[in-house]
Design an enzyme around this catalytic site. Structure first.
Site, mmCIF file in Angstrom:
data_model
loop_
_atom_site.group_PDB
_atom_site.id
_atom_site.type_symbol
_atom_site.label_atom_id
_atom_site.label_comp_id
_atom_site.label_asym_id
_atom_site.label_seq_id
_atom_site.Cartn_x
_atom_site.Cartn_y
_atom_site.Cartn_z
ATOM 1 N N HIS A 1 9.608 -1.042 2.908
ATOM 2 C CA HIS A 1 9.917 -2.436 2.534
ATOM 3 C C HIS A 1 10.210 -3.225 3.810
ATOM 4 C CE1 HIS A 1 11.089 -5.762 0.114
ATOM 5 N NE2 HIS A 1 12.225 -5.341 -0.410
ATOM 6 N N ASP B 1 4.634 -7.797 7.416
ATOM 7 C CA ASP B 1 5.330 -7.065 8.493
ATOM 8 C C ASP B 1 4.429 -6.678 9.655
ATOM 9 O OD1 ASP B 1 7.059 -5.665 5.801
ATOM 10 O OD2 ASP B 1 7.986 -6.883 7.357
ATOM 11 N N HIS C 1 -0.066 -3.426 0.185
ATOM 12 C CA HIS C 1 0.944 -4.154 -0.608
ATOM 13 C C HIS C 1 0.715 -3.840 -2.083
ATOM 14 C CE1 HIS C 1 3.495 -7.430 -2.002
ATOM 15 N NE2 HIS C 1 3.968 -7.478 -0.772
HETATM 16 C C1 SDX Z 1 7.203 -5.661 2.120
HETATM 17 O O1 SDX Z 1 6.858 -5.926 -2.726
HETATM 18 C C2 SDX Z 1 7.036 -6.947 -1.907
HETATM 19 O O2 SDX Z 1 6.840 -8.095 -2.246
HETATM 20 C C3 SDX Z 1 7.514 -6.566 -0.533
HETATM 21 C C4 SDX Z 1 7.420 -7.621 0.543
HETATM 22 C C5 SDX Z 1 8.415 -8.731 0.312
HETATM 23 O O3 SDX Z 1 8.192 -9.832 0.849
HETATM 24 O O4 SDX Z 1 9.481 -8.467 -0.312
HETATM 25 O O5 SDX Z 1 6.106 -8.149 0.578
HETATM 26 C C6 SDX Z 1 7.748 -7.033 1.919
HETATM 27 O O6 SDX Z 1 7.891 -4.717 1.849
HETATM 28 C C7 SDX Z 1 5.785 -5.504 2.604
HETATM 29 C C8 SDX Z 1 5.318 -4.008 2.638
HETATM 30 C C9 SDX Z 1 5.835 -3.380 3.917
HETATM 31 N N1 SDX Z 1 5.575 -1.929 3.932
HETATM 32 C C10 SDX Z 1 4.654 -1.372 4.719
HETATM 33 O O7 SDX Z 1 3.911 -2.014 5.461
HETATM 34 C C11 SDX Z 1 4.630 0.153 4.676
HETATM 35 C C12 SDX Z 1 3.176 0.631 4.619
HETATM 36 N N2 SDX Z 1 2.624 0.254 3.332
HETATM 37 C C13 SDX Z 1 2.707 1.224 2.278
HETATM 38 O O8 SDX Z 1 3.612 2.232 2.328
HETATM 39 C C14 SDX Z 1 2.298 0.698 0.917
HETATM 40 O O9 SDX Z 1 1.141 -0.016 1.089
HETATM 41 C C15 SDX Z 1 3.309 -0.135 0.156
HETATM 42 C C16 SDX Z 1 4.641 0.534 0.089
HETATM 43 C C17 SDX Z 1 3.464 -1.464 0.783
HETATM 44 C C18 SDX Z 1 2.770 -0.321 -1.250
HETATM 45 O O10 SDX Z 1 2.788 0.913 -1.840
HETATM 46 P P1 SDX Z 1 2.075 1.177 -3.268
HETATM 47 O O11 SDX Z 1 1.678 -0.073 -3.909
HETATM 48 O O12 SDX Z 1 2.966 2.103 -4.014
HETATM 49 O O13 SDX Z 1 0.744 1.880 -2.843
HETATM 50 P P2 SDX Z 1 0.567 3.448 -2.729
HETATM 51 O O14 SDX Z 1 1.637 4.025 -1.851
HETATM 52 O O15 SDX Z 1 0.423 3.988 -4.113
HETATM 53 O O16 SDX Z 1 -0.823 3.559 -1.964
HETATM 54 C C19 SDX Z 1 -2.063 3.461 -2.678
HETATM 55 C C20 SDX Z 1 -3.059 4.239 -1.812
HETATM 56 C C21 SDX Z 1 -2.588 5.652 -1.453
HETATM 57 O O17 SDX Z 1 -3.751 6.417 -1.175
HETATM 58 P P3 SDX Z 1 -4.294 7.468 -2.320
HETATM 59 O O18 SDX Z 1 -3.074 8.259 -2.813
HETATM 60 O O19 SDX Z 1 -4.872 6.580 -3.373
HETATM 61 O O20 SDX Z 1 -5.306 8.318 -1.616
HETATM 62 O O21 SDX Z 1 -3.199 3.573 -0.538
HETATM 63 C C22 SDX Z 1 -2.732 4.416 0.500
HETATM 64 C C23 SDX Z 1 -1.866 5.491 -0.144
HETATM 65 O O22 SDX Z 1 -1.881 6.685 0.629
HETATM 66 N N3 SDX Z 1 -1.956 3.581 1.389
HETATM 67 C C24 SDX Z 1 -2.004 3.629 2.707
HETATM 68 C C25 SDX Z 1 -1.137 2.600 3.130
HETATM 69 N N4 SDX Z 1 -0.605 1.976 2.084
HETATM 70 C C26 SDX Z 1 -1.100 2.587 1.006
HETATM 71 N N5 SDX Z 1 -2.686 4.438 3.557
HETATM 72 C C27 SDX Z 1 -2.489 4.200 4.876
HETATM 73 N N6 SDX Z 1 -1.672 3.224 5.364
HETATM 74 C C28 SDX Z 1 -0.983 2.418 4.520
HETATM 75 N N7 SDX Z 1 -0.183 1.453 5.009
#
Ligand code: SDX
Length: 442
Positions: free
Chosen positions: A268, A363, A307
């Protein structure tokens, strides 16, 4: 005319049910009537991490994840970032309307007179180690504010809600600056209420021996724009934490402390710090292909990408990426941006990321700016928490006033042991070594 209902046939009993559809949603409660027998509790919806569950009705932020749209109270963030200030946007988010000159001036005054904190907060700060993470300090000190304002427990009082909102928006930058000064062994700098909201924050953070700190106007404005972009984002993890904890009718300081704790996580708000550490670890542009290969193999994540809602470019990320170059005019270029640009270029062409609709989020570039502005990396999530305080308070107040909101208490699907009888230790066998049994014991 088509009926706004679903007709569900339960193939277990052959019975049919008509479920109302309002605003594109069905009420989970309406599923309870679907039973196989009189003593059947009825169907529940199962939605771990609430991927497809609305927890509330809200008027604050609107996101269209496919089109990459974010609006606060109907105003597009690109327009607010260009024409508004953070305090004016905070007024909009909290009150629902843009203020006129008189109300904005009153709002600025009412925030400014609350920038001081109780002197005991300094003693609290002194209890932290010099290398304490500032987000841990923010969780502690914001929670502690609840003990200084016991009247905040009167959450049904409109005047009290308004007063705590002004206090928190006013005091959070001071707590953030105190946490930084503590980590550096520097004296605390009191607020200078002649400066703007971000100018005063920069002053409390970086003033040394100069009699009058004058913030760099380019950095002051850039931080104001970044604060606008981070102010609210509908039901994200930390807003959900504030609403859920606040639903027990605890005071807002305790609820916001829970929001700060949620934001601290690297998935997050902690992602802006994790991005910089990732870029530093990659080290150079020529190492980017190897890094991408590792992310695709599941070895770590491309932090700042992806996201839950945006399946297109995060509109905030676009604005921040452009803002970086304006800041570099004043600070000099942060070389990490070249690595970030190469990561983005390759990721946006790579099927792994394209297929999963992973784009840069808010971010990805923000930390590069913060670092160029001279903030230490571990303060980056705090720079997210400061502006998000207005969003959290708006979400909290909306929850308090919502007649449909009760204490948050989700259900579960029980997959544990059926009933067992207590076995005296003398005859008891060694516990099962099954993974989940061992986990349960931890
Ligand atoms: C914020 O929700 C909000 O509104 C938050 C926010 C706000 O203003 O409040 O926008 C702020 O928190 C932005 C997000 C910051 N976090 C990151 O940048 C961390 C990296 N991102 C991820 O961990 C992920 O994308 C999330 C946490 C942001 C979202 O997670 P989800 O929706 O639960 O997605 P997921 O983990 O289920 O991923 C789906 C697929 C997976 O692959 P498969 O299992 O399908 O093979 O996408 C892949 C994940 O492995 N994946 C990534 C990835 N993000 C998702 N692979 C590599 N790098 C990534 N960053």
């Amino acid at each position: 005319m088509a009926k706004e209902t679903l007709t569900i046939t339960d193939n277990r009993t052959g019975k049919q049910y008509e479920i109302a559809v309002d605003d594109g949603v069905i009420r989970a409660d309406d599923l309870k009537q679907i039973k196989t027998a009189a003593d059947d509790p009825g169907i529940m919806a199962y939605d771990p991490s609430f991927g497809n569950t609305a927890s509330c009705k809200s008027r604050i932020s609107y996101i269209d994840g496919d089109k990459g749209i974010l609006r606060y109270r109907g105003y597009d963030i690109a327009e607010l970032a260009e024409k508004s200030t953070y305090l004016e946007t905070a007024y909009l988010i909290v009150k629902g309307e843009l203020p006129d000159k008189h109300h904005l001036s009153m709002w600025q005054h009412n925030i400014t007179i609350h920038t001081m904190v109780h002197e005991n907060i300094k003693k609290l700060m002194e209890g932290f180690r010099h290398d304490a993470h500032p987000m841990g300090m923010m969780v502690g000190t914001i929670g502690a504010l609840s003990t200084f304002y016991p009247e905040a427990k009167d959450i049904d009082s409109l005047e009290s809600r308004r007063l705590q909102t002004r206090r928190l928006i006013g005091k959070v930058p001071t707590l953030a600056a105190y946490a930084y000064r503590h980590s550096k062994g520097l004296p605390y700098v009191y607020p200078d209420n002649d400066l703007s909201y971000t100018g005063n924050f920069l002053q409390m953070m970086f003033r040394m021996t100069e009699r009058h700190y004058r913030p760099n106007p380019v950095l002051e404005r850039a931080l104001d724009v970044l604060f606008i972009l981070h102010a609210d984002h509908e039901q994200n993890c930390s807003a959900n934490a504030v609403r859920s904890v606040g639903s027990s009718h605890v005071d807002p300081y305790s609820a916001v402390a829970a929001g700060v704790a949620a934001l601290y996580g690297p998935l997050h708000g902690g992602a802006n710090e994790a991005v910089i550490r990732m870029l530093q670890q990659i080290g150079s542009v020529d190492k980017v292909p190897e890094a991408i290969r590792k992310f695709k193999a599941g070895d770590g994540r491309l932090m700042g990408f992806g996201h839950r809602i945006y399946k297109n470019y995060d509109p905030r990320g676009k604005i921040i990426k452009k803002l970086a170059y304006e800041v570099f005019e004043a600070t000099g270029k942060n070389p990490l941006i070249d690595i970030a640009l190469e990561l983005e270029r390759i990721a946006l062409e790579d099927d792994y990321f394209v297929k999963r609709k992973l784009y840069p989020n808010v971010d990805f570039y923000s930390g590069i700016i913060y670092q160029a502005m001279g903030f230490p990396v571990n303060t980056f999530p705090v720079l997210f928490a400061i502006p998000r305080t207005s969003g959290w308070m708006a979400q909290w107040a909306e929850m308090v006033r919502d007649p449909e909101q009760r204490i948050s208490r989700p259900r579960q699907v029980y997959i544990g042991e059926s009933e067992r009888t207590y076995e005296p230790i003398e005859t008891r066998r060694a516990p099962l070594t099954r993974e989940d049994a061992v986990d349960a014991a931890i």
